[in-house]
Design an enzyme around this catalytic site. Structure first.
Site: not given
Length: 161
Positions: A29-31, A85, A147
């Site tokens: 996942g993306y922070l 996010s 991604n």
């Protein structure tokens, strides 16, 4: 400084499966906020018993700055659940050795189900290499296949004809 030189390809068929040497399920996942103008993405990834924090420059092309650091798996799990996010990407990464190079084939799950993509890391942008017969169209320059884009615009929502 770490530099990743990577090319991405779609796959023509499943003949690569016979050559898989190992596979690993990944959750990432993306922070960072995925807004226009961001200079880098910051992601957390869990694969098996290991977890990493990864920072990658947000530019198109085969060469990008990339930094990766191991972190405690418990911290990574908390970040994936509470701090990311957008959606968490789930995929199985298969490793295939071909003509002296390691090909990583990502088989996406969940909202990106059906997407299969092969990546190969190179030592230079002009490095020549042999492509396996199962490699199809190159998508290195297509931002839809990154991604960080698949979090916002999953493959299953692309509206194929």
């Amino acid at each position: 400084m770490a530099l990743e030189i990577e090319r991405k390809f779609l796959l023509k068929d499943d003949s690569w499966r016979a050559a898989v040497s190992s596979s690993l399920r990944l959750s990432q996942g993306y922070l960072t906020s995925l807004t226009d103008g961001a200079k880098a993405s910051v992601r957390v990834r869990i694969g098996g018993n290991l977890a990493y924090l990864n920072i990658k420059s947000m530019r198109l092309g085969m060469s990008r700055d990339e930094f990766e650091y191991p972190i405690p798996i418990e911290d990574a799990g908390h970040m994936l659940t509470n701090l990311c996010s957008g959606a968490v990407i789930e995929k199985i990464r298969h490793h295939v050795h071909f003509a002296g190079l390691l090909w990583e084939i990502d088989e996406f799950l969940g909202a990106n189900q059906g997407l299969l993509m092969a990546e190969v890391e190179l030592n230079s942008e002009d490095q020549t290499f042999q492509k396996p017969d199962w490699v199809g169209d190159e998508v290195t320059e297509d931002p839809r296949y990154y991604n960080v884009s698949l979090v916002r615009h999953p493959y299953t929502q692309w509206g194929f004809e």
